[in-house]
Design a protein around this motif. Structure first.
Motif, PDB file in Angstrom:
ATOM      1  N   ALA A 104       0.833  -1.213   0.000  1.00  0.00           N
ATOM      2  CA  ALA A 104       0.000   0.000   0.000  1.00  0.00           C
ATOM      3  C   ALA A 104       0.865   1.260   0.000  1.00  0.00           C
ATOM      4  N   PHE A 105       1.943   1.247   0.773  1.00  0.00           N
ATOM      5  CA  PHE A 105       2.824   2.411   0.894  1.00  0.00           C
ATOM      6  C   PHE A 105       3.469   2.767  -0.443  1.00  0.00           C
ATOM      7  N   ILE A 106       4.030   1.781  -1.140  1.00  0.00           N
ATOM      8  CA  ILE A 106       4.695   2.050  -2.416  1.00  0.00           C
ATOM      9  C   ILE A 106       3.686   2.539  -3.456  1.00  0.00           C
ATOM     10  N   HIS A 107       2.512   1.925  -3.500  1.00  0.00           N
ATOM     11  CA  HIS A 107       1.502   2.373  -4.465  1.00  0.00           C
ATOM     12  C   HIS A 107       1.009   3.789  -4.141  1.00  0.00           C
ATOM     13  N   GLN A 108       0.847   4.101  -2.872  1.00  0.00           N
ATOM     14  CA  GLN A 108       0.412   5.450  -2.493  1.00  0.00           C
ATOM     15  C   GLN A 108       1.506   6.468  -2.813  1.00  0.00           C
ATOM     16  N   ALA A 109       2.750   6.110  -2.567  1.00  0.00           N
ATOM     17  CA  ALA A 109       3.868   7.007  -2.872  1.00  0.00           C
ATOM     18  C   ALA A 109       3.918   7.294  -4.370  1.00  0.00           C
ATOM     19  N   GLN A 110       3.699   6.273  -5.187  1.00  0.00           N
ATOM     20  CA  GLN A 110       3.676   6.461  -6.641  1.00  0.00           C
ATOM     21  C   GLN A 110       2.522   7.374  -7.049  1.00  0.00           C
ATOM     22  N   GLN A 111       1.346   7.159  -6.477  1.00  0.00           N
ATOM     23  CA  GLN A 111       0.193   8.008  -6.801  1.00  0.00           C
ATOM     24  C   GLN A 111       0.458   9.460  -6.434  1.00  0.00           C
ATOM     25  N   ALA A 139      14.005  -7.071   0.914  1.00  0.00           N
ATOM     26  CA  ALA A 139      14.939  -7.092  -0.214  1.00  0.00           C
ATOM     27  C   ALA A 139      14.292  -7.778  -1.421  1.00  0.00           C
ATOM     28  N   ARG A 140      13.510  -8.824  -1.193  1.00  0.00           N
ATOM     29  CA  ARG A 140      12.816  -9.509  -2.286  1.00  0.00           C
ATOM     30  C   ARG A 140      11.652  -8.663  -2.806  1.00  0.00           C
ATOM     31  N   TRP A 141      10.827  -8.189  -1.886  1.00  0.00           N
ATOM     32  CA  TRP A 141       9.614  -7.467  -2.289  1.00  0.00           C
ATOM     33  C   TRP A 141       9.908  -6.208  -3.082  1.00  0.00           C
ATOM     34  N   LEU A 142      10.909  -5.452  -2.657  1.00  0.00           N
ATOM     35  CA  LEU A 142      11.188  -4.194  -3.352  1.00  0.00           C
ATOM     36  C   LEU A 142      11.555  -4.426  -4.818  1.00  0.00           C
ATOM     37  N   THR A 143      12.212  -5.536  -5.106  1.00  0.00           N
ATOM     38  CA  THR A 143      12.563  -5.826  -6.506  1.00  0.00           C
ATOM     39  C   THR A 143      11.339  -6.244  -7.313  1.00  0.00           C
ATOM     40  N   GLU A 144      10.252  -6.625  -6.652  1.00  0.00           N
ATOM     41  CA  GLU A 144       9.031  -7.034  -7.343  1.00  0.00           C
ATOM     42  C   GLU A 144       8.197  -5.842  -7.820  1.00  0.00           C
ATOM     43  N   PHE A 145       8.516  -4.656  -7.358  1.00  0.00           N
ATOM     44  CA  PHE A 145       7.829  -3.441  -7.808  1.00  0.00           C
ATOM     45  C   PHE A 145       8.555  -2.899  -9.028  1.00  0.00           C
ATOM     46  N   ASP A 146       7.853  -2.750 -10.137  1.00  0.00           N
ATOM     47  CA  ASP A 146       8.467  -2.145 -11.320  1.00  0.00           C
ATOM     48  C   ASP A 146       8.866  -0.695 -11.054  1.00  0.00           C
ATOM     49  N   ASP A 147       8.171  -0.034 -10.144  1.00  0.00           N
ATOM     50  CA  ASP A 147       8.425   1.380  -9.867  1.00  0.00           C
ATOM     51  C   ASP A 147       9.628   1.620  -8.964  1.00  0.00           C
ATOM     52  N   VAL A 148      10.157   0.576  -8.348  1.00  0.00           N
ATOM     53  CA  VAL A 148      11.347   0.729  -7.506  1.00  0.00           C
ATOM     54  C   VAL A 148      12.568   0.670  -8.414  1.00  0.00           C
ATOM     55  N   GLN A 149      13.290   1.776  -8.484  1.00  0.00           N
ATOM     56  CA  GLN A 149      14.472   1.873  -9.332  1.00  0.00           C
ATOM     57  C   GLN A 149      15.738   1.396  -8.626  1.00  0.00           C
ATOM     58  N   ARG A 169      10.467   5.312  -9.458  1.00  0.00           N
ATOM     59  CA  ARG A 169      10.419   5.817 -10.829  1.00  0.00           C
ATOM     60  C   ARG A 169       9.622   7.117 -10.881  1.00  0.00           C
ATOM     61  N   LYS A 170      10.064   8.000 -11.726  1.00  0.00           N
ATOM     62  CA  LYS A 170       9.382   9.271 -11.919  1.00  0.00           C
ATOM     63  C   LYS A 170       8.035   9.016 -12.592  1.00  0.00           C
ATOM     64  N   SER A 171       6.985   9.659 -12.110  1.00  0.00           N
ATOM     65  CA  SER A 171       5.652   9.484 -12.693  1.00  0.00           C
ATOM     66  C   SER A 171       5.591  10.148 -14.060  1.00  0.00           C
ATOM     67  N   ALA A 172       4.599   9.764 -14.852  1.00  0.00           N
ATOM     68  CA  ALA A 172       4.433  10.342 -16.194  1.00  0.00           C
ATOM     69  C   ALA A 172       4.209  11.849 -16.096  1.00  0.00           C
ATOM     70  N   ALA A 174       5.301  13.877 -13.743  1.00  0.00           N
ATOM     71  CA  ALA A 174       6.577  14.514 -13.374  1.00  0.00           C
ATOM     72  C   ALA A 174       7.518  14.556 -14.571  1.00  0.00           C
ATOM     73  N   LYS A 175       7.507  13.510 -15.393  1.00  0.00           N
ATOM     74  CA  LYS A 175       8.338  13.508 -16.602  1.00  0.00           C
ATOM     75  C   LYS A 175       7.907  14.627 -17.541  1.00  0.00           C
ATOM     76  N   GLN A 176       6.603  14.776 -17.707  1.00  0.00           N
ATOM     77  CA  GLN A 176       6.069  15.817 -18.585  1.00  0.00           C
ATOM     78  C   GLN A 176       6.426  17.206 -18.050  1.00  0.00           C
ATOM     79  N   GLU A 177       6.265  17.392 -16.760  1.00  0.00           N
ATOM     80  CA  GLU A 177       6.601  18.676 -16.130  1.00  0.00           C
ATOM     81  C   GLU A 177       8.084  18.996 -16.318  1.00  0.00           C
ATOM     82  N   ASN A 178       8.926  18.007 -16.128  1.00  0.00           N
ATOM     83  CA  ASN A 178      10.370  18.166 -16.297  1.00  0.00           C
ATOM     84  C   ASN A 178      10.710  18.504 -17.753  1.00  0.00           C
TER      85      ASN A 178
END
Length: 187
Positions: A104-111, A139-149, A169-172, A174-178
């Motif tokens: 939940a934390f990683i998905h909320q952080a991405q949102q 260590a295992r779980w974090l690698t399972e998130f595509d958004d964890v760089q 990973r930078k959100s779409a 944020a990429k556009q803003e950049n």
């Protein structure tokens, strides 16, 4: 403090109520804050695996970098050069609770468009202790998130070997803003 000052202070604090117990998630203010949904109500399928686990030895620091990520980014992460926008405390939680909270934390952080977070998993004194089991799962779980760089052990003032920095990973948006910011400069 003299008796008169103490009396004034106590009068001023008369209606103050103690704070309720804090949650294990701490969000730093972000420049474009949006309404945040409750983390525990996130309605996604949790795909983080459980079951057989290779225990990460205590003398092996947690570290991961996605292919294609610049080495300098991991170096800066390792040196704590990125400000932590949120943190999650998993200390003394069951493995299943850690799994659910992390998801939940990683998905909320991405949102919320966050890029750098801190996860506190606790320090272990033995390879088979609960804190090291959580650390190994993390260590295992974090690698399972595509958004964890990338992720790595935190600096001592952020928890040292009992915590890790995570670069997302930078959100779409944020990429556009950049891209727009840099396009304006080149005109």
């Amino acid at each position: 403090m003299n008796p008169e000052e103490k009396s004034l202070f106590l009068d001023a604090m008369d209606d103050v109520q103690p704070l309720k117990k804090c949650h294990d998630v701490h969000w730093q203010p972000v420049r474009n804050s949006r309404t945040r949904q409750q983390i525990d109500t996130l309605q996604l399928d949790n795909y983080l695996t459980t079951g057989y686990l290779d225990i990460v030895p205590l003398d092996s620091p947690l570290e991961f970098k996605r292919e294609g990520l610049q080495t300098g980014v991991l170096d800066k992460l390792r040196l704590g050069k990125y400000s932590q926008q949120a943190s999650l405390n998993l200390v003394r939680q069951t493995v299943e609770s850690c799994r659910q909270q992390l998801f939940a934390f990683i998905h909320q952080a991405q949102q919320d468009g966050l890029r750098n977070v801190l996860i506190i998993h606790g320090k272990a004194k033995e390879d088979g202790s609960h804190a090291n089991i959580v650390r190994s799962y993390l260590a295992r779980w974090l690698t399972e998130f595509d958004d964890v760089q990338a992720f790595c052990a935190a600096l001592p003032h952020h928890g040292g070997s009992g915590a890790c920095y995570v670069a997302l990973r930078k959100s779409a948006a944020a990429k556009q803003e950049n891209w727009e910011r840099h396009a304006k400069r080149s005109r």
